[in-house]
Scaffold this motif. Structure first.
Motif, PDB file in Angstrom:
ATOM      1  N   TYR A  17      18.586  47.198  16.585  1.00  0.00           N
ATOM      2  CA  TYR A  17      17.852  46.473  17.617  1.00  0.00           C
ATOM      3  C   TYR A  17      17.282  45.178  17.057  1.00  0.00           C
ATOM      4  O   TYR A  17      17.355  44.130  17.708  1.00  0.00           O
ATOM      5  N   LEU A  40      23.156  48.918  23.952  1.00  0.00           N
ATOM      6  CA  LEU A  40      22.742  50.256  24.392  1.00  0.00           C
ATOM      7  C   LEU A  40      23.856  51.277  24.184  1.00  0.00           C
ATOM      8  O   LEU A  40      23.597  52.429  23.838  1.00  0.00           O
ATOM      9  N   LYS A  45      21.776  54.801  24.055  1.00  0.00           N
ATOM     10  CA  LYS A  45      20.550  54.865  24.868  1.00  0.00           C
ATOM     11  C   LYS A  45      20.865  54.321  26.251  1.00  0.00           C
ATOM     12  O   LYS A  45      21.806  53.553  26.436  1.00  0.00           O
ATOM     13  N   MET A  48      16.188  50.035  27.365  1.00  0.00           N
ATOM     14  CA  MET A  48      15.591  49.350  26.216  1.00  0.00           C
ATOM     15  C   MET A  48      14.155  49.819  25.966  1.00  0.00           C
ATOM     16  O   MET A  48      13.517  49.372  25.017  1.00  0.00           O
TER      17      MET A  48
END
Length: 131
Positions: A17, A40, A45, A48
């Protein structure tokens, strides 16, 4: 410790990230930047949100400080040329401002390093060796 060493000391998805958010930190500058959706997907994921929460932590702020310290070092050559030109014309304010800013960033970087040194000590204490 530099920014790259610090990124190795944190969870891999957070390091990814950080590199997503600050592309100048990446080693391979030839690769295209990831979109949010691609990022992502890489970290598996859906939102965020975990990273936006992480941005409010001391760990994240310490990483930003280390990155800024590295940028300061990179910008030093450019600034040095301008400061010398201004100093030669009698502009002492430019010299004083640059020195003050550098001292301030160094102070924050030392605090950031203490944060990561503390994490390394904790890892050494918990190495699960039986003596």
């Amino acid at each position: 410790m530099n920014i790259h060493d610090a990124l190795k000391a944190i969870a891999w998805d957070r390091a990814e990230y950080f590199k997503y958010k600050f592309p100048a930190v990446r080693f391979d500058q030839t690769k295209e930047l990831k979109t949010q959706a691609e990022f992502l997907n890489v970290v598996n994921k859906k939102t965020m949100n975990p990273y936006l929460r992480w941005e409010k932590t001391a760990e994240y702020k310490a990483l930003v400080t280390l990155m800024l310290q590295a940028r300061t070092a990179d910008d030093l050559q450019e600034i040095y040329t301008v400061v010398i030109q201004n100093a030669k014309t009698g502009d002492d304010k430019a010299v004083k401002l640059f020195l003050a800013l550098t001292r301030e960033i160094d102070t924050h970087a030392k605090l950031a390093l203490k944060n990561f040194e503390h994490q390394e000590e904790d890892e050494e204490d918990n190495d699960d060796l039986i003596v």
